[in-house]
Design a protein around this motif. Structure first.
Motif, PDB file in Angstrom:
ATOM      1  N   ARG A   1       0.850  -1.189   0.000  1.00  0.00           N
ATOM      2  CA  ARG A   1       0.000   0.000   0.000  1.00  0.00           C
ATOM      3  C   ARG A   1       0.888   1.243   0.000  1.00  0.00           C
ATOM      4  O   ARG A   1       1.281   1.753   1.053  1.00  0.00           O
ATOM      5  CB  ARG A   1      -0.936   0.004   1.223  1.00  0.00           C
ATOM      6  N   PRO A   2       1.234   1.754  -1.206  1.00  0.00           N
ATOM      7  CA  PRO A   2       2.090   2.939  -1.310  1.00  0.00           C
ATOM      8  C   PRO A   2       1.538   4.161  -0.582  1.00  0.00           C
ATOM      9  O   PRO A   2       2.302   5.074  -0.253  1.00  0.00           O
ATOM     10  CB  PRO A   2       2.158   3.178  -2.826  1.00  0.00           C
ATOM     11  N   LEU A   3       0.229   4.194  -0.319  1.00  0.00           N
ATOM     12  CA  LEU A   3      -0.368   5.312   0.400  1.00  0.00           C
ATOM     13  C   LEU A   3       0.342   5.553   1.732  1.00  0.00           C
ATOM     14  O   LEU A   3       0.427   6.684   2.209  1.00  0.00           O
ATOM     15  CB  LEU A   3      -1.853   5.029   0.645  1.00  0.00           C
ATOM     16  N   LEU A   4       0.884   4.485   2.318  1.00  0.00           N
ATOM     17  CA  LEU A   4       1.524   4.574   3.627  1.00  0.00           C
ATOM     18  C   LEU A   4       3.008   4.894   3.550  1.00  0.00           C
ATOM     19  O   LEU A   4       3.664   5.022   4.593  1.00  0.00           O
ATOM     20  CB  LEU A   4       1.330   3.257   4.392  1.00  0.00           C
ATOM     21  N   ASP A   5       3.542   5.029   2.339  1.00  0.00           N
ATOM     22  CA  ASP A   5       4.985   5.241   2.184  1.00  0.00           C
ATOM     23  C   ASP A   5       5.404   6.686   2.404  1.00  0.00           C
ATOM     24  O   ASP A   5       6.558   6.960   2.735  1.00  0.00           O
ATOM     25  CB  ASP A   5       5.445   4.777   0.799  1.00  0.00           C
ATOM     26  N   GLY A   6       4.511   7.631   2.158  1.00  0.00           N
ATOM     27  CA  GLY A   6       4.862   9.037   2.310  1.00  0.00           C
ATOM     28  C   GLY A   6       3.769   9.934   1.771  1.00  0.00           C
ATOM     29  O   GLY A   6       2.710   9.457   1.330  1.00  0.00           O
ATOM     30  N   PRO A   7       3.998  11.250   1.797  1.00  0.00           N
ATOM     31  CA  PRO A   7       2.979  12.204   1.322  1.00  0.00           C
ATOM     32  C   PRO A   7       2.571  11.932  -0.120  1.00  0.00           C
ATOM     33  O   PRO A   7       3.382  11.436  -0.935  1.00  0.00           O
ATOM     34  CB  PRO A   7       3.683  13.556   1.452  1.00  0.00           C
ATOM     35  N   SER A   8       1.322  12.252  -0.441  1.00  0.00           N
ATOM     36  CA  SER A   8       0.822  12.041  -1.799  1.00  0.00           C
ATOM     37  C   SER A   8       0.061  13.274  -2.269  1.00  0.00           C
ATOM     38  O   SER A   8      -0.556  13.981  -1.468  1.00  0.00           O
ATOM     39  CB  SER A   8      -0.095  10.817  -1.852  1.00  0.00           C
ATOM     40  N   LYS A   9       0.101  13.513  -3.568  1.00  0.00           N
ATOM     41  CA  LYS A   9      -0.620  14.652  -4.145  1.00  0.00           C
ATOM     42  C   LYS A   9      -2.127  14.488  -3.990  1.00  0.00           C
ATOM     43  O   LYS A   9      -2.855  15.476  -3.910  1.00  0.00           O
ATOM     44  CB  LYS A   9      -0.258  14.795  -5.624  1.00  0.00           C
ATOM     45  N   ALA A  10      -2.583  13.241  -3.928  1.00  0.00           N
ATOM     46  CA  ALA A  10      -4.022  13.002  -3.790  1.00  0.00           C
ATOM     47  C   ALA A  10      -4.539  13.352  -2.390  1.00  0.00           C
ATOM     48  O   ALA A  10      -5.742  13.555  -2.208  1.00  0.00           O
ATOM     49  CB  ALA A  10      -4.338  11.546  -4.107  1.00  0.00           C
ATOM     50  N   ASN A  11      -3.628  13.414  -1.417  1.00  0.00           N
ATOM     51  CA  ASN A  11      -4.023  13.703  -0.034  1.00  0.00           C
ATOM     52  C   ASN A  11      -3.114  14.775   0.556  1.00  0.00           C
ATOM     53  O   ASN A  11      -2.328  14.510   1.491  1.00  0.00           O
ATOM     54  CB  ASN A  11      -3.947  12.425   0.808  1.00  0.00           C
TER      55      ASN A  11
ATOM     56  N   GLU B   1      -3.625  17.064   2.539  1.00  0.00           N
ATOM     57  CA  GLU B   1      -3.900  17.409   3.939  1.00  0.00           C
ATOM     58  C   GLU B   1      -3.093  16.562   4.922  1.00  0.00           C
ATOM     59  O   GLU B   1      -2.954  16.923   6.090  1.00  0.00           O
ATOM     60  CB  GLU B   1      -5.389  17.203   4.255  1.00  0.00           C
ATOM     61  N   VAL B   2      -2.568  15.418   4.450  1.00  0.00           N
ATOM     62  CA  VAL B   2      -1.951  14.440   5.345  1.00  0.00           C
ATOM     63  C   VAL B   2      -0.434  14.617   5.363  1.00  0.00           C
ATOM     64  O   VAL B   2       0.219  14.540   4.311  1.00  0.00           O
ATOM     65  CB  VAL B   2      -2.319  13.000   4.930  1.00  0.00           C
ATOM     66  N   ALA B   3       0.111  14.834   6.545  1.00  0.00           N
ATOM     67  CA  ALA B   3       1.559  14.988   6.719  1.00  0.00           C
ATOM     68  C   ALA B   3       2.122  13.778   7.457  1.00  0.00           C
ATOM     69  O   ALA B   3       1.474  13.214   8.347  1.00  0.00           O
ATOM     70  CB  ALA B   3       1.886  16.263   7.496  1.00  0.00           C
ATOM     71  N   PHE B   4       3.342  13.373   7.084  1.00  0.00           N
ATOM     72  CA  PHE B   4       4.044  12.269   7.741  1.00  0.00           C
ATOM     73  C   PHE B   4       5.105  12.856   8.670  1.00  0.00           C
ATOM     74  O   PHE B   4       5.836  13.781   8.282  1.00  0.00           O
ATOM     75  CB  PHE B   4       4.722  11.385   6.691  1.00  0.00           C
ATOM     76  N   HIS B   5       5.199  12.310   9.887  1.00  0.00           N
ATOM     77  CA  HIS B   5       6.161  12.809  10.858  1.00  0.00           C
ATOM     78  C   HIS B   5       7.084  11.681  11.306  1.00  0.00           C
ATOM     79  O   HIS B   5       6.649  10.535  11.469  1.00  0.00           O
ATOM     80  CB  HIS B   5       5.449  13.374  12.084  1.00  0.00           C
ATOM     81  N   SER B   6       8.334  12.018  11.547  1.00  0.00           N
ATOM     82  CA  SER B   6       9.294  11.055  12.087  1.00  0.00           C
ATOM     83  C   SER B   6      10.276  11.794  12.983  1.00  0.00           C
ATOM     84  O   SER B   6      11.450  11.953  12.652  1.00  0.00           O
ATOM     85  CB  SER B   6      10.033  10.333  10.946  1.00  0.00           C
ATOM     86  N   PRO B   7       9.805  12.271  14.140  1.00  0.00           N
ATOM     87  CA  PRO B   7      10.645  13.086  15.026  1.00  0.00           C
ATOM     88  C   PRO B   7      11.795  12.295  15.669  1.00  0.00           C
ATOM     89  O   PRO B   7      11.712  11.084  15.790  1.00  0.00           O
ATOM     90  CB  PRO B   7       9.650  13.581  16.068  1.00  0.00           C
TER      91      PRO B   7
END
Length: 417
Positions: free
Chosen positions: A399-409, A411-417
């Motif tokens: 599921r590439p949706l979980l790999d990183g930010p996408s143009k289709a979404n 609004e969704v940001a990925f964080h890795s502090p």
């Protein structure tokens, strides 16, 4: 919920803003010389519906009343054994928005439950319960299940909220081939109907809300109560897994034998707010639960060490659950997790973005000004990311949706502090 936002007064304010803001604003303009008039729902307002699921299966739904005789209710010990109401969604053989036509369309909320929800939100003088009881669902009762064995996901709702508020997510997961157990925990919602003796019924209200409000020690005392509540819910989740996976425990001729439908090697848990915390805890206390998703829930109870290597999805609001915000439980928990993990936040979202409420409110043209993400996008983001998460970890699908930010979404940001 952040800090003690789960208290009844805060929940009331959040729900009022997200679902019914225009009416609240209109009442504020009243000069006080006359009582507020109850709003009569128009035909358009009454025609609310859950979005059509995106999977290829139809959706069936049955309701179970489960009693755990090994545990006494933590909120009202005099009531006896711990009780749960569970809506079990399952894939059916016939797809399409109407699902399997040999069953009746499942109701959204019973009238008394809807009335108590509105009363708990102090909105019963403004809205009719019929606006909630008339919501059109996609699931059908008594529908024949699709063949084969399917993964199981147990869902736990937000503190004080009825299980129906996660129906959109439950229906969507079922349409993608999951059996979904959506749980109401006794005395933890504004009102849930339980069976009584004979043909009678009982409605149990939110005693737990009162316990949190009345806890000695202020916020610290309230957090202590919620910590125990999350752990109790984790035990509820495990009990539901027991009941659904043991042959003939829930089969009575009117319902499927769920043990024959469920692949016990593919079980996950998810929830909103306190339910999300409980799902993550359950992944550490029950080795059968392979993955957990927490939707905007503070980690009052930390994930036990045994669960820190399990896949965990943390999906929350940008304003409250980005790494720099006040809820220290998210970064603290993030650094304890050493398995697959994702920390995602959604721009313009609110605490209730991950429930049905903004989806339904959006159909009335109503949006919380503090969380302007549309109801349509709220539902799409929640269902797409949660489904992708379980597809990856319970069905071993890429599921590439979980790999990183996408143009289709965006609004969704990925964080890795």
């Amino acid at each position: 919920m952040n800090r003690i936002r789960t208290r009844r007064s805060a929940v009331t304010a959040l729900l009022a803003l997200s679902l019914l803001a225009p009416t609240v604003a209109a009442c504020a303009e009243n000069d006080g010389s006359a009582p507020a008039r109850r709003a009569s729902p128009s035909a358009t307002e009454a025609a609310l519906s859950l979005p059509r699921p995106t999977g290829s299966y139809g959706v069936g739904r049955n309701t179970l009343h489960l009693v755990d005789d090994t545990r006494r209710d933590p909120w009202v010990p005099s009531a006896g054994s711990r009780e749960l109401m569970v809506s079990v969604f399952h894939p059916t053989r016939h797809g399409g928005s109407d699902g399997d036509r040999d069953g009746d369309r499942a109701p959204y909320l019973a009238a008394e439950e809807a009335e108590l929800l509105l009363k708990g939100l102090k909105l019963d003088e403004l809205y009719e319960a019929g606006q909630l009881t008339s919501v059109r669902t996609n699931a059908r009762t008594g529908a024949r299940p699709a063949g084969g064995r399917h993964p199981l996901v147990v869902l736990s709702p937000g503190f004080s909220l009825h299980r129906a508020t996660l129906s959109n997510l439950a229906e969507n997961l079922a349409s993608h081939g999951y059996v979904v157990a959506l749980v109401d925990h006794a005395y933890e919602s504004f009102g849930t109907r339980f069976p009584g003796k004979g043909d009678s019924s009982r409605v149990r209200t939110c005693v737990a809300c009162e316990k949190v409000e009345q806890a000695p020690g202020g916020d610290a005392g309230g957090k202590k109560v919620l910590t125990e509540a999350a752990r109790n819910r984790a035990a509820d989740i495990s009990f539901v897994v027991d009941e659904l996976t043991e042959p003939s425990r829930t089969a009575d001729g009117r319902r499927p034998d769920y043990a024959a439908l469920i692949d016990t090697r593919r079980i996950g848990a998810a929830g909103h707010s306190l339910g999300g915390n409980a799902a993550a805890v359950a992944a550490g206390t029950d080795r059968r639960i392979r993955a957990a998703a927490n939707l905007d829930g503070s980690f009052f109870a930390p994930v036990p060490a045994a669960g820190t290597g399990r896949p965990v999805l943390m999906l929350g609001t940008r304003k409250d659950h980005a790494p720099s915000t006040d809820d220290a439980s998210w970064p603290r928990q993030w650094h304890r997790l050493d398995g697959w993990k994702r920390w995602l936040t959604v721009a313009d979202s609110g605490h209730l973005t991950f429930t049905d409420l903004p989806v339904l409110g959006g159909q009335l043209g109503r949006t919380d000004p503090s969380a302007p993400l549309s109801g349509e996008r709220s539902g799409q983001i929640t269902t797409s990311y949660v489904t992708a998460f379980f597809d990856k970890h319970l069905n071993d699908r890429n599921r590439p949706l979980l790999d990183g930010p996408s143009k289709a979404n965006p609004e969704v940001a990925f964080h890795s502090p």
